[in-house]
Enzyme design. Sequence first.
Site, short mmCIF file in Angstrom:
data_model
loop_
_atom_site.label_atom_id
_atom_site.label_comp_id
_atom_site.label_asym_id
_atom_site.label_seq_id
_atom_site.Cartn_x
_atom_site.Cartn_y
_atom_site.Cartn_z
N SER A 1 6.98 9.80 11.97
CA SER A 1 5.93 9.54 10.99
C SER A 1 6.48 9.64 9.57
O SER A 1 6.95 10.70 9.15
CB SER A 1 4.79 10.54 11.17
OG SER A 1 3.97 10.56 10.03
N LYS B 1 0.84 -1.22 0.00
CA LYS B 1 0.00 0.00 0.00
C LYS B 1 0.87 1.26 0.00
O LYS B 1 0.65 2.16 -0.81
CB LYS B 1 -0.92 -0.05 1.23
CG LYS B 1 -1.80 1.18 1.40
CD LYS B 1 -2.99 0.91 2.31
CE LYS B 1 -2.63 0.92 3.79
NZ LYS B 1 -2.37 2.25 4.35
N SER B 2 1.84 1.33 0.90
CA SER B 2 2.67 2.54 0.98
C SER B 2 3.39 2.79 -0.35
O SER B 2 3.49 3.92 -0.82
CB SER B 2 3.74 2.36 2.07
OG SER B 2 3.15 2.34 3.33
N ASP C 1 1.67 -0.72 11.98
CA ASP C 1 0.44 -1.25 11.37
C ASP C 1 0.18 -2.71 11.73
O ASP C 1 -0.93 -3.22 11.55
CB ASP C 1 0.52 -1.13 9.84
CG ASP C 1 0.50 0.33 9.39
OD1 ASP C 1 0.11 1.20 10.18
OD2 ASP C 1 0.89 0.59 8.23
N ARG D 1 -6.65 2.30 17.79
CA ARG D 1 -6.37 0.85 17.73
C ARG D 1 -6.00 0.25 19.08
O ARG D 1 -5.95 -0.97 19.20
CB ARG D 1 -5.30 0.55 16.67
CG ARG D 1 -5.84 0.67 15.27
CD ARG D 1 -4.86 0.22 14.22
NE ARG D 1 -5.47 0.32 12.90
CZ ARG D 1 -4.81 0.48 11.77
NH1 ARG D 1 -3.49 0.55 11.79
NH2 ARG D 1 -5.45 0.56 10.62
N GLN E 1 4.63 9.51 7.02
CA GLN E 1 3.68 10.33 6.25
C GLN E 1 4.08 11.79 6.33
O GLN E 1 4.08 12.50 5.32
CB GLN E 1 2.27 10.14 6.80
CG GLN E 1 1.75 8.73 6.60
CD GLN E 1 0.35 8.53 7.17
OE1 GLN E 1 -0.23 9.43 7.76
NE2 GLN E 1 -0.19 7.34 6.99
N ARG F 1 -7.56 -3.12 9.45
CA ARG F 1 -6.59 -4.00 10.13
C ARG F 1 -7.21 -4.66 11.37
O ARG F 1 -6.80 -5.76 11.75
CB ARG F 1 -5.32 -3.23 10.49
CG ARG F 1 -4.60 -2.75 9.23
CD ARG F 1 -3.14 -2.48 9.44
NE ARG F 1 -2.64 -1.64 8.37
CZ ARG F 1 -2.27 -2.07 7.16
NH1 ARG F 1 -2.34 -3.35 6.86
NH2 ARG F 1 -1.84 -1.23 6.25
N LYS G 1 -4.82 6.22 14.47
CA LYS G 1 -4.89 5.50 13.18
C LYS G 1 -6.35 5.47 12.72
O LYS G 1 -7.16 6.25 13.20
CB LYS G 1 -4.30 4.09 13.35
CG LYS G 1 -2.78 4.11 13.60
CD LYS G 1 -2.02 4.67 12.42
CE LYS G 1 -0.53 4.75 12.65
NZ LYS G 1 0.17 5.49 11.60
C1 S3P Z 1 2.54 5.03 6.11
C2 S3P Z 1 3.10 5.40 7.29
C3 S3P Z 1 2.57 4.99 8.61
C4 S3P Z 1 1.58 3.83 8.49
C5 S3P Z 1 0.63 4.00 7.35
C6 S3P Z 1 1.38 4.13 6.03
C7 S3P Z 1 3.14 5.52 4.86
O1 S3P Z 1 1.95 6.09 9.21
O2 S3P Z 1 0.87 3.68 9.70
O3 S3P Z 1 -0.25 2.90 7.24
O4 S3P Z 1 2.85 4.97 3.78
O5 S3P Z 1 3.93 6.48 4.91
P1 S3P Z 1 2.79 7.20 10.02
O6 S3P Z 1 3.93 7.53 9.18
O7 S3P Z 1 1.92 8.39 10.21
O8 S3P Z 1 3.13 6.54 11.31
#
Ligand code: S3P
Length: 449
Positions: A174, A22-23, A321, A352, A176, A394, A348
């Site tokens: 993070s 996914k990422s 995750d 969770r 993200q 999840r 999340k």
């Molecule tokens: C992700 C980063 C994670 C993860 C998410 C996907 C990404 O979040 O929990 O499912 O693709 O960069 P955080 O970076 O906010 O922890």
Amino acid sequence: MSSLSVKAISSLNAEFSVPGDKSISHRAAIFGGLSNGVCEIANFLPSEDCLNTLKAMRALGANFEVLEEMDGYGPTLLRIHGKGMKLTAPEAPIDCGNSGTGMRLLAGLLAGQEFTSELFGDASLSSRPMGRITEPLSEMGANIETLGEKPGCAPLKIHGSKVKPISYHLPVASAQVKSAVLLAGMFAEGITEVIQPAITRDHTERMLTSFRVSIRTEGEKISLPGGQTPESLDFRVPGDISSASFWLVAAAAMDGSRLLIKDVGLNPTRTAILKVLGRMGAQMTEIVTISDGEPMGNIEIKGAPLKGTTLLPEEIPNLIDEIPVIAVAAALAEGPTHIRNAKELRVKETDRITTTVENLRKMGVDVEEFIDGMTIHGGSQLKGARIKSHGDHRIAMAFAIAGLFASGETVIEDTDCINTSYPGFAHHLDAIRHERTKPEDFILPTTIR
Ligand code: S3P
């Protein structure tokens, strides 16, 4: 609203691969769309989250063609036409659905555009904190309004501009947020730096390098000179180790089982789950078949009696995750498992910590809840129960795995959410539940366009 019904199985002996990561799929859509030409992306994850990001890139001018499709879901092989960093203003607000990754990465991208755009999502996404990205992006010069009912939450109205580079210390570990700042930095003049409090998944850095964008990582610091255009390339997305984790836990906890997961991502910033299962007593072999770019390979796991463990603070960002399914493994293991330093779980798709503890208790597990985690006292027989997913993919999948070990029937309510990350999960669960062993029983039907 669909549901899944699960009963205990007595053996698990299978070989299959899980859908794309996914990422990595989010990033392939974004960097492919920013690139200077045509990119063919294979094994793209046709989950709702990633399809929303792909559609967002189309709304910004980067069109795509579907070459192959997972039946009933969406593209697994596609050709995206990059815009050479020159995006166009979208005609309508962009729907990010349930995806925090989609919204935060796109916000970074849009902060650097000289037009106004809007990002919105579902109820869960509209309650998740966006201050963590609006703060650094505002510092870079973007003006972002958070229009949600909850302060600091989506929808986001992004008045993009010519952003300036910053040096930013991430307050939370993070990937993200790191990626949002780097994406904005691609449009800035000068070097953008991000300093992380702990190592987080590095797919953005690896993919930019593959697209020939110069980016440097020194320990926790990443620096990126702006003004570079990604060079188009064809890219294969490895299988998602987070999706594989559900089956790895099922196999690890079932004495006598054997499971081979093929062509799965083995990026070291994502594989802490393997270390944890190893500490718990699982017998595992990892074979790396591709080691450059995004490493991938096969994982073979054999079931053995599991024992409890303690998750290390530095492991948390690497397996955030996987914690719901690790909690299920802990319930099946002898002795206590301690999960702390994981407050991020509270923001999340659901909280969770609450949703995992609530559902474990429903299945008869003794769990202590803490503000930043839980202690699970494992080893007693799980009882079948009616489980609420609360719309969290999840949670739904982790408790379907628990159901494979429980007495009686376990019903997982509200399972449509599983499509946000694992299209085909029900098909794989069905094969596992019926104790099928032939690889063809696990193939997810696809059609060539
Ligand atoms: C992700 C980063 C994670 C993860 C998410 C996907 C990404 O979040 O929990 O499912 O693709 O960069 P955080 O970076 O906010 O922890």
